[in-house]
Design a protein around this motif. Structure first.
Motif, short mmCIF file in Angstrom:
data_model
loop_
_atom_site.label_atom_id
_atom_site.label_comp_id
_atom_site.label_asym_id
_atom_site.label_seq_id
_atom_site.Cartn_x
_atom_site.Cartn_y
_atom_site.Cartn_z
N ASN A 1 0.95 -1.36 0.48
CA ASN A 1 0.15 -0.15 0.11
C ASN A 1 0.86 1.89 0.26
O ASN A 1 0.25 2.50 -0.06
CB ASN A 1 -0.74 0.23 1.17
CG ASN A 1 -1.42 -0.79 1.41
OD1 ASN A 1 -2.30 -1.14 -0.02
ND2 ASN A 1 -2.24 -1.46 1.74
N TYR A 2 2.21 1.08 -0.15
CA TYR A 2 3.28 2.34 0.05
C TYR A 2 2.88 3.11 -1.46
O TYR A 2 2.40 2.72 -2.98
CB TYR A 2 4.39 1.68 -0.11
CG TYR A 2 5.54 2.94 -0.42
CD1 TYR A 2 6.01 3.63 1.17
CD2 TYR A 2 6.11 3.55 -1.40
CE1 TYR A 2 6.62 5.03 0.99
CE2 TYR A 2 7.09 4.57 -1.19
CZ TYR A 2 7.49 5.25 -0.45
OH TYR A 2 7.74 6.11 -0.51
N GLN A 3 2.77 4.25 -1.51
CA GLN A 3 2.35 4.98 -2.43
C GLN A 3 3.55 6.28 -2.01
O GLN A 3 4.62 7.35 -1.40
CB GLN A 3 1.25 6.53 -2.63
CG GLN A 3 0.45 5.33 -2.22
CD GLN A 3 -0.07 4.82 -3.63
OE1 GLN A 3 0.29 5.40 -4.78
NE2 GLN A 3 -0.46 3.31 -3.52
N ARG B 1 0.39 5.64 7.99
CA ARG B 1 -1.18 5.51 6.70
C ARG B 1 -2.26 6.12 7.03
O ARG B 1 -2.23 6.70 8.60
CB ARG B 1 -0.79 4.06 8.09
CG ARG B 1 -2.13 2.66 7.30
CD ARG B 1 -2.12 1.58 7.71
NE ARG B 1 -3.62 0.58 7.06
CZ ARG B 1 -3.47 -0.54 7.20
NH1 ARG B 1 -2.41 -0.70 8.14
NH2 ARG B 1 -4.56 -1.21 6.78
N GLY C 1 -5.69 3.02 4.22
CA GLY C 1 -4.65 2.28 4.50
C GLY C 1 -3.71 2.42 3.62
O GLY C 1 -2.87 1.31 3.46
N GLN C 2 -3.60 3.72 2.89
CA GLN C 2 -2.81 3.87 2.46
C GLN C 2 -1.43 4.43 3.01
O GLN C 2 -1.52 3.82 3.52
CB GLN C 2 -2.80 4.71 1.05
CG GLN C 2 -4.11 4.55 0.21
CD GLN C 2 -3.97 5.92 -1.20
OE1 GLN C 2 -3.52 5.46 -1.91
NE2 GLN C 2 -5.19 7.01 -0.57
N GLU C 3 -0.52 4.05 2.60
CA GLU C 3 1.20 4.26 3.04
C GLU C 3 1.65 5.48 2.72
O GLU C 3 2.58 5.05 1.21
CB GLU C 3 2.21 3.47 3.83
CG GLU C 3 0.68 2.24 4.94
CD GLU C 3 1.17 1.67 5.08
OE1 GLU C 3 0.90 0.41 5.67
OE2 GLU C 3 3.03 1.03 4.78
#
Length: 306
Positions: A33-35, A78, A82-84
């Motif tokens: 979920n890493y951006q 986070r 749920g995005q990180e």
């Protein structure tokens, strides 16, 4: 403390969540979920996933809200969906108006708690296996030392035999008698009577076990089994991380006691062996004829049966 700071401190460092200490940027950049770039406002922020402390040459850009500042110490955050992404402490303080200083302090405590939990788990695992082995060895030592003490008590029933036995043990268990050939040669050469040469006819084995038999069981019980039995989860959980580290160090000393117990069993097996009991019967060669009483004969009859 702001409401968001309080929320982060409670959601990021609960008992069910272990903070992650990322060793490299790759470790969090490869999370599903890493951006690399993420927009996130105060209401969308959920928790801190972990921290990273990289070297200056590994510095990277902040991914929060188009910041792009280069840094090498920061956090992975986070969002509630749920995005990180990663951000530095200054970016977090600026964008979210939270006290990252307070969060960092709590994070340190959470790290300490996680470290303590890991150490506690390892100590308890080591303790279980070591205690089982310690109890087995201690029980075997009790049996072996009891037999040695019975043999020793039997020998002590005759003072002359006991002196002969102790004399042999002082010379590493060697049973030595006068050499008849040497004595005859002196007589043939007309030399004055002197101390006759000695020859070894047998060696009593297991002398080290004999020296320890009266105390070894107590030592193992007192300094090995009891300390291990006292290392319960409840007792250990009450200790600080530093105290737990000291308990880990104690395992070295405890293992040495266990090693001593194993060595005693090896030596005791030699002393208590049937072959060694037969060797003890040769002590009668050292007893003057006028001291060979019926009591001494009964002792030599009983020794092989012990």
């Amino acid at each position: 403390m702001s409401q968001l700071t309080y929320h982060l401190m409670n959601t990021s460092f609960s008992k069910d969540i272990t903070p992650i200490a990322f060793k490299s940027a790759e470790q969090f950049q490869t999370r599903p979920n890493y951006q690399a770039a993420l927009r996130c406002n105060t209401e969308e922020l959920d928790r801190i996933v972990g921290k990273y402390e990289l070297s200056e040459k590994e510095k990277l850009q902040c991914g929060l809200n188009g910041c792009n500042n280069w840094h090498w110490h920061g956090f992975v955050i986070r969002t509630k969906d749920g995005q990180e992404t990663n951000c530095g402490k200054d970016c977090g303080s600026r964008d979210f108006k939270v006290s990252f200083k307070e969060i960092i302090a709590v994070y340190r405590r959470a790290e300490d708690a996680a470290s303590k939990k890991d150490r506690l788990t390892q100590i308890l695992a080591d303790r279980e296996s070591l205690l089982a082995e310690a109890e087995r060895v201690t029980a075997d030592v009790r049996i072996a030392s009891s037999k040695i003490e019975r043999i020793r008590a039997e020998i002590k029933k005759d003072a002359v035999l006991d002196r002969a036995f102790q004399s042999c043990m002082k010379v590493d268990g060697r049973i030595q008698v006068e050499d008849d050939a040497s004595k005859r040669l002196r007589e043939e050469l007309g030399l004055p009577a002197g101390k006759a040469d000695l020859r070894t006819i047998a060696v009593i084995r297991g002398g080290n076990a004999l020296r320890q038999s009266s105390i070894i069981h107590y030592r193992l019980s007192r300094f090995l089994v009891e300390p291990l039995a006292g290392m319960t989860a409840q007792n250990l959980d009450a200790l600080t991380t530093k105290q737990l580290a000291a308990e880990s160090m104690r395992f070295g000393n405890l293992k040495q006691h266990l090693s001593d117990g194993r060595q005693f069993l090896t030596d005791a097996a030699e002393f208590n062996s049937a072959a060694n009991i037969e060797t003890l019967l040769l002590l009668q060669e050292l007893i003057p004829k006028n001291a060979r009483t019926s009591r001494l004969s009964r002792i030599f009859e009983r020794l092989p049966q012990m």
